[in-house]
Motif scaffolding. Structure first.
Motif, PDB file in Angstrom:
ATOM      1  N   TRP A 159      36.224  34.587  49.508  1.00 13.66           N
ATOM      2  CA  TRP A 159      36.288  36.134  49.913  1.00 13.66           C
ATOM      3  C   TRP A 159      35.475  36.924  48.862  1.00 13.66           C
ATOM      4  O   TRP A 159      35.435  36.401  47.754  1.00 13.66           O
ATOM      5  N   VAL A 160      35.240  38.071  49.146  1.00 14.04           N
ATOM      6  CA  VAL A 160      34.767  38.977  48.167  1.00 14.04           C
ATOM      7  C   VAL A 160      35.435  40.297  48.241  1.00 14.04           C
ATOM      8  O   VAL A 160      36.059  40.763  49.345  1.00 14.04           O
ATOM      9  N   LEU A 171      43.288  37.064  44.257  1.00 12.51           N
ATOM     10  CA  LEU A 171      42.831  38.054  44.955  1.00 12.51           C
ATOM     11  C   LEU A 171      42.791  39.153  44.599  1.00 12.51           C
ATOM     12  O   LEU A 171      42.929  40.269  45.229  1.00 12.51           O
ATOM     13  N   ILE A 172      42.267  39.406  43.010  1.00 13.86           N
ATOM     14  CA  ILE A 172      42.096  40.464  42.568  1.00 13.86           C
ATOM     15  C   ILE A 172      40.511  40.688  41.942  1.00 13.86           C
ATOM     16  O   ILE A 172      40.073  39.696  41.374  1.00 13.86           O
ATOM     17  N   CYS A 173      40.064  41.663  42.320  1.00 11.92           N
ATOM     18  CA  CYS A 173      38.392  41.923  41.918  1.00 11.92           C
ATOM     19  C   CYS A 173      38.395  41.997  40.783  1.00 11.92           C
ATOM     20  O   CYS A 173      39.019  42.748  39.769  1.00 11.92           O
ATOM     21  N   GLU A 178      40.902  45.903  41.701  1.00  9.62           N
ATOM     22  CA  GLU A 178      41.384  46.124  43.329  1.00  9.62           C
ATOM     23  C   GLU A 178      42.331  44.935  43.563  1.00  9.62           C
ATOM     24  O   GLU A 178      41.478  43.661  43.573  1.00  9.62           O
ATOM     25  N   ARG A 179      43.171  45.123  44.153  1.00 12.37           N
ATOM     26  CA  ARG A 179      44.208  43.700  44.654  1.00 12.37           C
ATOM     27  C   ARG A 179      44.014  43.735  46.144  1.00 12.37           C
ATOM     28  O   ARG A 179      43.881  44.855  47.151  1.00 12.37           O
ATOM     29  N   TYR A 180      43.904  42.497  46.733  1.00 12.07           N
ATOM     30  CA  TYR A 180      43.943  42.376  48.160  1.00 12.07           C
ATOM     31  C   TYR A 180      44.822  41.267  48.535  1.00 12.07           C
ATOM     32  O   TYR A 180      45.793  40.619  47.652  1.00 12.07           O
ATOM     33  N   PRO A 189      42.323  45.121  51.535  1.00  6.96           N
ATOM     34  CA  PRO A 189      42.954  45.488  50.381  1.00  6.96           C
ATOM     35  C   PRO A 189      44.505  46.012  50.323  1.00  6.96           C
ATOM     36  O   PRO A 189      44.751  46.512  51.284  1.00  6.96           O
ATOM     37  N   ILE A 190      45.164  45.865  49.364  1.00  6.73           N
ATOM     38  CA  ILE A 190      46.297  46.648  49.259  1.00  6.73           C
ATOM     39  C   ILE A 190      46.185  47.899  48.623  1.00  6.73           C
ATOM     40  O   ILE A 190      45.709  47.934  47.599  1.00  6.73           O
TER      41      ILE A 190
END
Length: 195
Positions: A159-160, A171-173, A178-180, A189-190
């Protein structure tokens, strides 16, 4: 009738056919050909030797690198990146001696997607928003939003984020924080609910 914004820059070697639309601050470089019915948004860049059309839609903020052909049926939403020499097709079973324009299949590329250099997108598929297609990949099926795909044929390998960074297990950029989250096998995205 043409609708070319006066702030657009079109190199003298480019051909722009009527009718078409070219938005503000868009730049079209050497040896490009924009065919009739094509709509190009604001702040786009078409690199050297790009062909777009007929009847192609290119959203605001897209960057189409050198040697890319966008055929009828291709739609790029805003902020799409097409790497050098990536390939779009428009018919599944072409023959030189048979006219198959009635069999053209559309290709829709979602907002913020990236297509790497020399990747091939077989027509009739949708590339989801913010997905990333690796260089040299061959896309033969739909690509989910935020998916990272690679290989021949292309398969999902991760995932990107919206920033284009590969996401780890958290799942954090790593670029933006940014969190997903995964919901039903899809990444999203959350949304920050802080005031």
């Amino acid at each position: 009738m043409m609708a070319i914004d006066p702030s657009a820059v079109i190199h003298e070697s480019a051909y722009v056919d009527e009718p078409c639309e070219i938005g503000p601050r868009t730049r079209i470089w050497h040896f490009c050909h924009v065919l009739p019915g094509t709509r190009i948004g604001a702040d786009c860049i078409l690199g050297q030797n790009v062909m777009a059309g007929p009847d192609v839609v290119i959203g605001d903020g897209c960057k189409v690198q050198n040697n890319v052909a966008l055929y009828r049926g291709v739609t790029l939403e805003r902020d799409v990146f097409c790497g050098p020499s990536c390939v779009f097709t428009n018919v599944l079973t072409p023959r030189a001696h048979v006219e198959r324009k009635s069999e053209f299949s559309p290709t829709h590329v979602g907002r913020g997607a990236t297509i790497g250099a020399n990747a091939t997108i077989v027509c009739g598929h949708t590339l989801g928003e913010y997905c990333m297609v690796a260089a040299g990949a061959v896309v033969t099926k739909d690509v989910p939003p935020y998916a990272l795909v690679a290989g021949v044929p292309a398969r999902q390998i991760g995932w990107v984020s919206r920033a284009g960074e590969r996401l780890g297990a958290d799942l954090i950029c790593p670029r933006t924080g940014e969190r997903y989250e995964l919901v039903g096998g899809r990444l999203r995205p959350i949304e920050d609910d802080t005031p």
